[in-house]
Design a protein around this motif. Structure first.
Motif, PDB file in Angstrom:
ATOM      1  N   LEU A 162       0.826  -1.206   0.000  1.00  8.60           N
ATOM      2  CA  LEU A 162       0.000   0.000   0.000  1.00  8.60           C
ATOM      3  C   LEU A 162       0.859   1.254   0.000  1.00  8.60           C
ATOM      4  CD1 LEU A 162      -2.746  -1.054   2.589  1.00  8.60           C
ATOM      5  CD2 LEU A 162      -3.013  -0.823   0.114  1.00  8.60           C
ATOM      6  N   VAL A 163       2.004   1.151   0.653  1.00  5.80           N
ATOM      7  CA  VAL A 163       2.915   2.292   0.707  1.00  5.80           C
ATOM      8  C   VAL A 163       3.770   2.369  -0.546  1.00  5.80           C
ATOM      9  CG1 VAL A 163       4.852   3.313   1.941  1.00  5.80           C
ATOM     10  CG2 VAL A 163       2.964   2.294   3.218  1.00  5.80           C
ATOM     11  N   THR A 164       4.410   1.235  -0.894  1.00  6.92           N
ATOM     12  CA  THR A 164       5.323   1.240  -2.032  1.00  6.92           C
ATOM     13  C   THR A 164       4.596   1.503  -3.348  1.00  6.92           C
ATOM     14  OG1 THR A 164       5.122  -1.180  -2.183  1.00  6.92           O
ATOM     15  CG2 THR A 164       6.957  -0.297  -0.882  1.00  6.92           C
ATOM     16  N   SER A 165       3.310   1.152  -3.415  1.00  5.82           N
ATOM     17  CA  SER A 165       2.542   1.413  -4.641  1.00  5.82           C
ATOM     18  C   SER A 165       1.951   2.819  -4.657  1.00  5.82           C
ATOM     19  CB  SER A 165       1.419   0.384  -4.784  1.00  5.82           C
ATOM     20  OG  SER A 165       0.469   0.532  -3.741  1.00  5.82           O
ATOM     21  N   GLY A 166       2.048   3.512  -3.547  1.00  5.95           N
ATOM     22  CA  GLY A 166       1.515   4.870  -3.487  1.00  5.95           C
ATOM     23  C   GLY A 166       0.049   4.935  -3.133  1.00  5.95           C
ATOM     24  N   SER A 167      -0.556   3.793  -2.724  1.00 14.64           N
ATOM     25  CA  SER A 167      -1.977   3.794  -2.375  1.00 14.64           C
ATOM     26  C   SER A 167      -2.244   4.625  -1.132  1.00 14.64           C
ATOM     27  CB  SER A 167      -2.470   2.359  -2.171  1.00 14.64           C
ATOM     28  OG  SER A 167      -2.331   1.608  -3.357  1.00 14.64           O
TER      29      SER A 167
END
Length: 318
Positions: A162-167
């Protein structure tokens, strides 16, 4: 009511050809007697044996239908079970920021945190446990529940994607994570309400400060156990704000812990596992309440009655 083996109910259709065979087999074969006039017999009284001649057939069909129902395994959904047990209300609050991918423990911090948390959940089957996750934002992954299978599935699905994908925003919003957990616990009925907060960083985003969230927790009688997780080596030196975590624990009458390995983290959860317990009333719903026995007993009784009628009351002599 539902049936575990509902396919057996199709056997009831066999009653149709059986009844047709029964009533058609003797048609035209009844014994007859020639008489010049039947007027005298038009109002003749019919004996009870004549009136009830088909009763054994009816009983036999009932027995067959009940046996089929037993084979289909009827189950009811009204088996409620009330019991008192020992348990507390717990919200696990876990940091999922990108830094939790650090591999100072194998395979990384987030996987170890999930593994140890799973062991903790399995060790406390009577507790209402929920899960809050946070990075730059916080949200409830699972509300408090006694369904630990569902909770473990949701815990295992936690990723830093969720963080690394920018969500969601990266960062460490400790105050927001704690406030989210407190909002889930504040109305709980248990006398013991606990937050276990695990992070590997320091609060750097969010509209609620950690101390403000801790003050709210104290107001609702919620104890916060804080864990700073990660090795103090290399680029991570000083990344964890131990002082703030300790202040949160002191303010809420909880405990502060530091863990740099899986063994240390497991020991911390074992210590927390020794928390006092309080009596809780739990209402559970039994989805597997078998209800075939009344049908089995009724089939047995009707079979006995049918045999009595067939071989004693309606017995035919050659």
């Amino acid at each position: 009511m539902e049936f575990a083996n509902s396919g057996y109910l199709f056997l009831l259709l066999l009653l149709i050809p059986y009844l047709l065979w029964y009533f058609l087999r003797g048609k035209g074969k009844e014994p007859t007697m020639r008489m010049s006039d039947t007027f005298a017999y038009q109002h003749a009284h019919r004996s009870w044996r004549v009136r009830w001649i088909h009763l054994p057939l009816f009983l036999r069909c009932m027995v067959y239908a009940l046996v089929v129902i037993v084979l289909a395994r009827p189950q009811t959904y009204n088996a409620w079970d009330n019991r008192n047990t020992d348990g507390i209300d717990i919200m696990l609050t876990m940091d999922i920021s990108a830094s939790m991918l650090t591999e100072d423990v194998f395979p990384n911090r987030i996987e170890i945190a999930k593994e140890v948390a799973s062991e903790f959940i399995n060790s406390r089957p009577n507790d209402n446990i929920g899960l809050t996750i946070f990075a730059g934002e916080a949200f409830t992954q699972c509300p408090m529940t006694l369904d630990h299978v569902a909770l473990l599935n949701l815990l295992n699905s936690v990723r830093t994607d969720l963080v690394t994908s920018g969500s969601i925003q990266d960062g460490t919003a400790i105050g927001m994570g704690l406030a989210n957990a407190v909002s889930r616990l504040k109305d709980a009925k248990s006398k013991s309400k606990v937050v276990i907060l695990l992070t590997d960083g320091s609060n750097n985003v969010g509209s609620i400060s950690p101390i403000t969230a801790a003050t709210i927790a104290k107001k609702f009688g919620i104890r916060v156990y804080t864990i700073g997780f990660g090795r103090e080596t290399g680029e991570d030196i000083g990344a964890i704000d131990y002082k703030t975590l300790q202040d949160i624990a002191v303010l809420t009458k909880g405990e502060f812990y530091r863990a740099q390995s899986q063994e240390e983290l497991s020991k911390i959860y074992q210590d927390i596992d020794k928390l006092e317990k309080t009596k809780m009333n739990i209402k559970t719903f039994n989805h597997l309440h078998e209800a075939y026995m009344p049908f089995a007993w009724m089939a047995f009784i009707l079979l006995c009655v049918e045999l009595i009628f067939r071989w004693i009351v309606f017995r035919r002599l050659p």
